[in-house]
Scaffold this motif. Structure first.
Motif, PDB file in Angstrom:
ATOM      1  N   VAL A   1       0.841  -1.203   0.000  1.00 54.11           N
ATOM      2  CA  VAL A   1       0.000   0.000   0.000  1.00 54.11           C
ATOM      3  C   VAL A   1       0.872   1.247   0.000  1.00 54.11           C
ATOM      4  O   VAL A   1       0.683   2.164  -0.815  1.00 54.11           O
ATOM      5  CB  VAL A   1      -0.945   0.004   1.220  1.00 54.11           C
ATOM      6  N   THR A   2       1.857   1.290   0.900  1.00 51.11           N
ATOM      7  CA  THR A   2       2.706   2.476   0.988  1.00 51.11           C
ATOM      8  C   THR A   2       3.593   2.621  -0.255  1.00 51.11           C
ATOM      9  O   THR A   2       3.847   3.740  -0.708  1.00 51.11           O
ATOM     10  CB  THR A   2       3.592   2.413   2.245  1.00 51.11           C
ATOM     11  N   ALA A   3       4.065   1.497  -0.800  1.00 47.64           N
ATOM     12  CA  ALA A   3       4.896   1.564  -2.013  1.00 47.64           C
ATOM     13  C   ALA A   3       4.082   2.094  -3.185  1.00 47.64           C
ATOM     14  O   ALA A   3       4.583   2.893  -3.990  1.00 47.64           O
ATOM     15  CB  ALA A   3       5.463   0.186  -2.344  1.00 47.64           C
ATOM     16  N   ALA A   4       2.834   1.679  -3.290  1.00 49.05           N
ATOM     17  CA  ALA A   4       1.972   2.167  -4.360  1.00 49.05           C
ATOM     18  C   ALA A   4       1.717   3.666  -4.200  1.00 49.05           C
ATOM     19  O   ALA A   4       1.727   4.421  -5.182  1.00 49.05           O
ATOM     20  CB  ALA A   4       0.652   1.409  -4.361  1.00 49.05           C
ATOM     21  N   MET A   5       1.514   4.104  -2.961  1.00 45.44           N
ATOM     22  CA  MET A   5       1.297   5.526  -2.710  1.00 45.44           C
ATOM     23  C   MET A   5       2.548   6.338  -3.036  1.00 45.44           C
ATOM     24  O   MET A   5       2.460   7.431  -3.609  1.00 45.44           O
ATOM     25  CB  MET A   5       0.884   5.734  -1.241  1.00 45.44           C
ATOM     26  N   LEU A   6       3.730   5.805  -2.692  1.00 48.09           N
ATOM     27  CA  LEU A   6       4.973   6.507  -3.004  1.00 48.09           C
ATOM     28  C   LEU A   6       5.177   6.593  -4.517  1.00 48.09           C
ATOM     29  O   LEU A   6       5.582   7.643  -5.038  1.00 48.09           O
ATOM     30  CB  LEU A   6       6.160   5.795  -2.361  1.00 48.09           C
ATOM     31  N   ALA A   7       4.891   5.501  -5.225  1.00 44.35           N
ATOM     32  CA  ALA A   7       5.028   5.503  -6.686  1.00 44.35           C
ATOM     33  C   ALA A   7       4.116   6.558  -7.305  1.00 44.35           C
ATOM     34  O   ALA A   7       4.520   7.295  -8.211  1.00 44.35           O
ATOM     35  CB  ALA A   7       4.710   4.116  -7.245  1.00 44.35           C
ATOM     36  N   TYR A   8       2.888   6.649  -6.796  1.00 45.35           N
ATOM     37  CA  TYR A   8       1.935   7.644  -7.296  1.00 45.35           C
ATOM     38  C   TYR A   8       2.452   9.054  -7.031  1.00 45.35           C
ATOM     39  O   TYR A   8       2.400   9.927  -7.913  1.00 45.35           O
ATOM     40  CB  TYR A   8       0.579   7.433  -6.626  1.00 45.35           C
ATOM     41  N   TRP A   9       2.980   9.277  -5.818  1.00 46.48           N
ATOM     42  CA  TRP A   9       3.490  10.606  -5.463  1.00 46.48           C
ATOM     43  C   TRP A   9       4.686  10.988  -6.331  1.00 46.48           C
ATOM     44  O   TRP A   9       4.791  12.130  -6.807  1.00 46.48           O
ATOM     45  CB  TRP A   9       3.880  10.639  -3.987  1.00 46.48           C
ATOM     46  N   LEU A  10       5.588  10.049  -6.547  1.00 48.51           N
ATOM     47  CA  LEU A  10       6.772  10.320  -7.368  1.00 48.51           C
ATOM     48  C   LEU A  10       6.372  10.648  -8.805  1.00 48.51           C
ATOM     49  O   LEU A  10       6.957  11.537  -9.436  1.00 48.51           O
ATOM     50  CB  LEU A  10       7.720   9.120  -7.349  1.00 48.51           C
ATOM     51  N   LEU A  11       5.385   9.936  -9.322  1.00 46.32           N
ATOM     52  CA  LEU A  11       4.912  10.225 -10.682  1.00 46.32           C
ATOM     53  C   LEU A  11       4.287  11.604 -10.761  1.00 46.32           C
ATOM     54  O   LEU A  11       4.468  12.326 -11.751  1.00 46.32           O
ATOM     55  CB  LEU A  11       3.915   9.156 -11.128  1.00 46.32           C
ATOM     56  N   ARG A  12       3.548  11.992  -9.729  1.00 52.19           N
ATOM     57  CA  ARG A  12       2.934  13.328  -9.705  1.00 52.19           C
ATOM     58  C   ARG A  12       4.008  14.405  -9.683  1.00 52.19           C
ATOM     59  O   ARG A  12       3.849  15.470 -10.293  1.00 52.19           O
ATOM     60  CB  ARG A  12       2.031  13.467  -8.472  1.00 52.19           C
ATOM     61  N   GLN A  13       5.125  14.140  -8.987  1.00 49.97           N
ATOM     62  CA  GLN A  13       6.217  15.102  -8.940  1.00 49.97           C
ATOM     63  C   GLN A  13       6.909  15.252 -10.287  1.00 49.97           C
ATOM     64  O   GLN A  13       7.433  16.316 -10.617  1.00 49.97           O
ATOM     65  CB  GLN A  13       7.255  14.665  -7.891  1.00 49.97           C
ATOM     66  N   GLN A  14       6.889  14.197 -11.068  1.00 51.56           N
ATOM     67  CA  GLN A  14       7.571  14.209 -12.358  1.00 51.56           C
ATOM     68  C   GLN A  14       6.754  14.885 -13.448  1.00 51.56           C
ATOM     69  O   GLN A  14       7.306  15.367 -14.435  1.00 51.56           O
ATOM     70  CB  GLN A  14       7.909  12.783 -12.793  1.00 51.56           C
TER      71      GLN A  14
END
Length: 297
Positions: A271-284
């Motif tokens: 769950v947390t890894a998926a949320m981090l991946a989503y956040w990193l993509l939003r930053q990019q």
């Protein structure tokens, strides 16, 4: 539990299948790639093998975990990154080649670091209540169960690349199913203890998971590594191979309660890894849009 023939047979076979799947992704070139990016590899290994276990001790004391639950969290901290770290890194546009390199190196180093942390952890958590000798012989047995299937997977990829490629997806799916079964078994076997400590253990696992992801990403950025490399290191450190920790808890230490923390962590980390991946993509996205605008202009 320790005389259950299903567990005695299923656990070694399960770990073997997962380790073969790991080997299917590795080549000798993955080990050689460390020469090309030594800073990233050294930072990742220092955080994962030197920093995380002491953090685990602090969390266990802070949340006042019972000895076996604290030892289980340490087993997880000392375990290498999981195969799915590569997937999350890919989704978040991380340096997947770095993930593969770290997985390759960890698959060797864990044979030495995991026995060490088991020895330290048993002394720290259990010495006051139990005079339990370090399970040196059985840890060596686990080492054989880990390294032989990995080498088998690597040989299959080298000599039969087409067969290895076709086997990757089924083995990956089977590995996920095995993790689900092991998690369910670990939870069911110590249900009363889990219910007694579920809130505090869940919070301890979540805290450790968030610190793992954060330490991985920020330590990489602190030494001026690029964002793709920092992303790869974050997932490699935060997405642990819970199956190895559960296997050692049930099959080597014969302590079902010790498997609970890795089981709970395995549920949280996706769950947390998926949320981090989503956040990193939003930053990019802003940078991606700016780059496209510059090209159009």
């Amino acid at each position: 539990m320790e005389n259950n023939p299903i567990i005695l047979v299923f656990l070694p076979i399960s770990l073997g299948i997962i380790m073969i799947g790991l080997g299917l992704h590795l080549t000798l070139a993955d080990f050689g790639r460390v020469v090309k990016q030594p800073k990233a590899v050294v930072i990742a290994l220092l955080v994962q093998m030197v920093l995380l276990p002491p953090i685990c001790f602090l969390i266990a004391k802070l949340f006042k975990l019972p000895p076996e639950l604290g030892l289980g969290l340490l087993l997880l901290a000392a375990s290498p990154g999981g195969i799915t770290a590569n997937l999350f890194s890919h989704l978040a546009r991380g340096d997947v080649a770095l993930n593969i390199t770290l997985t390759a190196i960890n698959s060797v180093l864990v044979l030495f670091t995991l026995p060490f942390w088991i020895f330290v952890g048993m002394g720290f958590f259990l010495a006051a209540e139990n005079n339990i000798p370090p399970p040196t012989g059985k840890v060596l047995e686990v080492a054989a169960l880990v390294i032989v299937p990995v080498l088998l997977g690597m040989c299959l990829r080298y000599f039969k690349p087409a067969l290895a490629q076709s086997a990757e997806k089924p083995v990956r799916i089977l590995s996920v199913l095995i993790l689900v079964v092991l998690t369910a078994f670990a939870i069911a076997s110590e249900w009363n203890l889990l219910m007694a400590y579920a809130p505090v253990l869940g919070l301890a696992c979540l805290t450790f998971n968030l610190l793992s992801l954060t330490c991985g990403y920020l330590s990489a950025r602190a030494v001026n590594l690029a964002k793709p490399q920092a992303t790869a290191i974050a997932f490699e450190i935060g997405v642990h191979n819970a199956t190895i920790a559960i296997f050692i808890a049930l099959n080597v230490l014969k302590m079902p309660a010790t498997a609970i923390a890795p089981a709970i962590y395995s549920l949280i980390m996706y769950v947390t890894a998926a949320m981090l991946a989503y956040w990193l993509l939003r930053q990019q996205k802003p940078a991606y849009r700016a780059a496209n605008s510059a090209k159009i202009g």
